[in-house]
Structures are given as C-alpha cells and as structure tokens.
Design an enzyme around this catalytic site. Structure first.
Site, PDB file in Angstrom:
ATOM      1  N   ASN A 102       0.862  -1.183   0.000  1.00  0.00           N
ATOM      2  CA  ASN A 102       0.000   0.000   0.000  1.00  0.00           C
ATOM      3  C   ASN A 102       0.900   1.236   0.000  1.00  0.00           C
ATOM      4  O   ASN A 102       1.481   1.578   1.015  1.00  0.00           O
ATOM      5  CB  ASN A 102      -0.897  -0.027   1.243  1.00  0.00           C
ATOM      6  CG  ASN A 102      -1.754   1.216   1.366  1.00  0.00           C
ATOM      7  OD1 ASN A 102      -1.806   2.049   0.451  1.00  0.00           O
ATOM      8  ND2 ASN A 102      -2.435   1.354   2.500  1.00  0.00           N
TER       9      ASN A 102
ATOM     10  N   LYS B 299       0.079   4.263  -0.186  1.00  0.00           N
ATOM     11  CA  LYS B 299      -0.543   5.442   0.432  1.00  0.00           C
ATOM     12  C   LYS B 299      -0.301   6.664  -0.474  1.00  0.00           C
ATOM     13  O   LYS B 299      -0.341   6.509  -1.696  1.00  0.00           O
ATOM     14  CB  LYS B 299      -0.019   5.625   1.856  1.00  0.00           C
ATOM     15  CG  LYS B 299      -0.211   4.328   2.681  1.00  0.00           C
ATOM     16  CD  LYS B 299       0.025   4.471   4.146  1.00  0.00           C
ATOM     17  CE  LYS B 299      -0.227   3.137   4.832  1.00  0.00           C
ATOM     18  NZ  LYS B 299      -0.062   3.198   6.282  1.00  0.00           N
TER      19      LYS B 299
ATOM     20  N   HIS C  15      -9.532   1.119   4.864  1.00  0.00           N
ATOM     21  CA  HIS C  15      -8.246   1.284   5.559  1.00  0.00           C
ATOM     22  C   HIS C  15      -8.447   2.199   6.771  1.00  0.00           C
ATOM     23  O   HIS C  15      -9.259   3.133   6.711  1.00  0.00           O
ATOM     24  CB  HIS C  15      -7.210   1.879   4.606  1.00  0.00           C
ATOM     25  CG  HIS C  15      -5.824   1.832   5.174  1.00  0.00           C
ATOM     26  ND1 HIS C  15      -5.372   2.762   6.079  1.00  0.00           N
ATOM     27  CD2 HIS C  15      -4.823   0.938   5.009  1.00  0.00           C
ATOM     28  CE1 HIS C  15      -4.138   2.446   6.440  1.00  0.00           C
ATOM     29  NE2 HIS C  15      -3.779   1.338   5.809  1.00  0.00           N
TER      30      HIS C  15
ATOM     31  N   GLU D 186      -6.819   4.580   7.845  1.00  0.00           N
ATOM     32  CA  GLU D 186      -6.621   6.008   7.552  1.00  0.00           C
ATOM     33  C   GLU D 186      -7.872   6.594   6.895  1.00  0.00           C
ATOM     34  O   GLU D 186      -8.209   7.760   7.128  1.00  0.00           O
ATOM     35  CB  GLU D 186      -5.362   6.195   6.681  1.00  0.00           C
ATOM     36  CG  GLU D 186      -4.101   5.999   7.514  1.00  0.00           C
ATOM     37  CD  GLU D 186      -2.904   5.426   6.767  1.00  0.00           C
ATOM     38  OE1 GLU D 186      -2.859   5.490   5.533  1.00  0.00           O
ATOM     39  OE2 GLU D 186      -2.000   4.903   7.460  1.00  0.00           O
TER      40      GLU D 186
ATOM     41  N   GLU E  48      -5.139  -5.120  10.447  1.00  0.00           N
ATOM     42  CA  GLU E  48      -4.139  -4.081  10.676  1.00  0.00           C
ATOM     43  C   GLU E  48      -4.429  -3.398  12.009  1.00  0.00           C
ATOM     44  O   GLU E  48      -5.235  -2.452  12.062  1.00  0.00           O
ATOM     45  CB  GLU E  48      -4.185  -3.043   9.547  1.00  0.00           C
ATOM     46  CG  GLU E  48      -3.892  -3.613   8.177  1.00  0.00           C
ATOM     47  CD  GLU E  48      -3.349  -2.551   7.227  1.00  0.00           C
ATOM     48  OE1 GLU E  48      -2.310  -2.812   6.617  1.00  0.00           O
ATOM     49  OE2 GLU E  48      -3.935  -1.465   7.105  1.00  0.00           O
TER      50      GLU E  48
ATOM     51  N   GLY F  41       2.552   2.279  10.896  1.00  0.00           N
ATOM     52  CA  GLY F  41       3.477   3.415  10.785  1.00  0.00           C
ATOM     53  C   GLY F  41       4.194   3.752  12.079  1.00  0.00           C
ATOM     54  O   GLY F  41       4.793   4.813  12.214  1.00  0.00           O
TER      55      GLY F  41
ATOM     56  N   SER G 191       3.579  -2.085  10.275  1.00  0.00           N
ATOM     57  CA  SER G 191       5.030  -2.120  10.493  1.00  0.00           C
ATOM     58  C   SER G 191       5.679  -3.445  10.077  1.00  0.00           C
ATOM     59  O   SER G 191       6.592  -3.936  10.741  1.00  0.00           O
ATOM     60  CB  SER G 191       5.363  -1.787  11.956  1.00  0.00           C
ATOM     61  OG  SER G 191       4.958  -0.462  12.257  1.00  0.00           O
TER      62      SER G 191
HETATM   63  P1  13P Z   1       3.118   0.486   7.656  1.00  0.00           P
HETATM   64  O1  13P Z   1       3.665  -0.790   7.066  1.00  0.00           O
HETATM   65  O2  13P Z   1       3.805   1.702   7.170  1.00  0.00           O
HETATM   66  O3  13P Z   1       2.994   0.378   9.147  1.00  0.00           O
HETATM   67  O4  13P Z   1       1.598   0.627   7.101  1.00  0.00           O
HETATM   68  C1  13P Z   1       0.741  -0.454   7.186  1.00  0.00           C
HETATM   69  C2  13P Z   1      -0.493  -0.175   6.416  1.00  0.00           C
HETATM   70  O5  13P Z   1      -1.290   0.667   6.805  1.00  0.00           O
HETATM   71  C3  13P Z   1      -0.729  -0.907   5.171  1.00  0.00           C
HETATM   72  O6  13P Z   1      -2.002  -0.702   4.666  1.00  0.00           O
END
Ligand code: 13P
Length: 245
Positions: free
Chosen positions: A8, A10, A93, A95, A162, A168, A200
């Site tokens: 992803n 982002k 997601h 976010e 997740e 993150g 992560s």
């Molecule tokens: P990170 O791997 O940066 O923690 O992000 C995970 C994520 O949100 C994947 O969709």
C-alpha cells in the site's frame, strides 16, 4: 498456497517514480511464486498498470466510491478502476476510517459495489490501542466483520488485519498476537478467506509473521515503497510458505 504480498503506497510515488519501481521490482521477480500486488495513488495507476502489463505484478487501488457515476466530486467508481486495469481495491483502511471519517455502513456499500464490478476487495479491520489494552480486541474485530460484511459474500474478499497501533509506528504485533486474531477471523468467517497482516511489516519480521498458520500474506506500507525492501519481504513470504507446506 502462495503468499499474497501487497504494497500500500498510500500518498507516495508519482506516475514517474511508480513506473521506475515496477521496472526495478520486475527485474528481480523471475522465479517468484507469490501473488504480488501494489496499490498506487489513483493518478499513478495508469503508468503502473502499463509498466506491469507483461509482468506478474498486479495492481490495486487504495479506495473507491460505491456509486457507479454522477455528481460525486473527487470520487472514483469501481467500473473506472476496472477499466484502468485494476484488479484489487483496498476498502476501509484505518486512515480512511479515522482521517476521512468513513463509517462501517459506507464500507459495506463500497464492498458490495467492488464485488458487483468484479474487483477483489481487501477489507481492512483492526483495533485501536485503547481497545487492545482494555481487552476489547476480539469484540472490535467481530463488530467490524459483522457490520462491514453484512449481506456480502466473502468468497472473493481478502481481509487485512491491521491493528491501528502498529501502523506506521514501528511497533509490529508479535507473531503470536497477530496469529491469535487471524485464527479468530478465520473461524468467524468459516475458513477459506485469505487474511493478511499489516502494521510495520519489515524484511526483518515478515518471515516470523507469515510462517504463522493463519497469516496468508502481508499488507505493507512504508517498507513497500522501495523495490529492494519490498522484494525482501516477498522472499520472506516464500520461505515461510515453503515451511508451512
Ligand atoms: P506500515 O507498514 O507503514 O505500518 O503501514 C501499514 C499499512 O497501513 C498498510 O495498509
């Protein structure tokens, strides 16, 4: 079974840098027996689809709206994604839920629309830190599964667990913590649904996660942005699945 390793991106990678990424990753993918999918930002999708055309790398989108078309400024429909060569779409997601206020009702509508169009949705679920610390993790997961999947046939869906506190932050769930939730989701859905772990994931922890019986792959954020680290995670998945055979 093959591992599903998803990146992803982002809000990272322009059309130009996305194309370069695919060329570099493909150069290493010769004997890779894994499902590999990248999720670029909308505007980066066409160039990435083009660059990935003769490769084994698949392309997904990070979001979509549930209506087919119309006056929905700034939104993109499932049909548009499909026509652009997209195969997968991330729905719900954390976010999107937390920064953009997406509700479980909206996520449910999006899932139905994605499936109707023939996209493969990757539904993201996961608990907040307070929920984990107060022992509410499984209740939260159950609530999200019930609400998001209401009236949805799970056959063509991928789930991504997740935990929000692991995204993150560099604070990955331990393989045991992840496996416990994956086992719960698998039982709740009656098996047969692919369940990815996200939060992560790095080359250093990917093997220990994917070697767990109910972890079918990973959804990687930060570590998916560079072809070499992403490739190392793919290799970790191959090794883990070799062991699980
Ligand atoms: P990170 O791997 O940066 O923690 O992000 C995970 C994520 O949100 C994947 O969709």
């Amino acid at each position: 079974m093959r591992p599903l390793v998803a990146g992803n991106w982002k809000m990272n990678h322009t059309p130009t840098s996305g194309e370069t990424f695919i060329k570099e990753l493909d150069g290493r993918m010769d004997k890779v027996d894994a499902d590999v999918v990248v999720f670029p930002p909308f505007v980066t999708i066409p160039r990435v689809v083009e660059a990935a055309r003769k490769t084994r790398i698949k392309v997904g989108a990070q979001n979509m709206f549930w209506k087919d078309k119309g006056a929905f400024t700034g939104e993109v429909s499932a049909e548009m994604l499909l026509d652009a060569g997209v195969e997968y779409v991330i729905i719900g997601h954390s976010e999107r839920r937390n920064i953009f206020g997406e509700s479980d009702e909206l996520i449910n509508l999006k899932l139905k629309s994605a499936l109707k169009a023939g996209l493969k949705p990757v539904l993201c679920i996961g608990e907040k830190l307070e929920e984990r610390e107060s022992g509410m993790t499984m209740d939260r997961i159950k609530f999200q599964l019930n609400a998001d999947l209401s009236g949805v046939d799970v056959e063509n869906i991928v789930i991504a667990y997740e935990p929000i506190w692991a995204i993150g932050t560099g604070r990955t769930a331990t393989p045991e913590q992840a496996e416990e939730v994956h086992g719960f989701i698998s039982e709740f859905l009656g098996g047969g649904v692919k369940i990815l772990y996200g939060g992560s994931v790095k080359p250093t922890n990917a093997y220990q996660l994917m070697v767990q019986p109910h972890i079918d792959g990973v959804l990687v954020g930060g570590a998916s942005l560079k072809p070499d680290t992403f490739y190392d995670i793919i290799l970790a998945g191959l090794k883990a699945f070799e062991e699980k055979r």
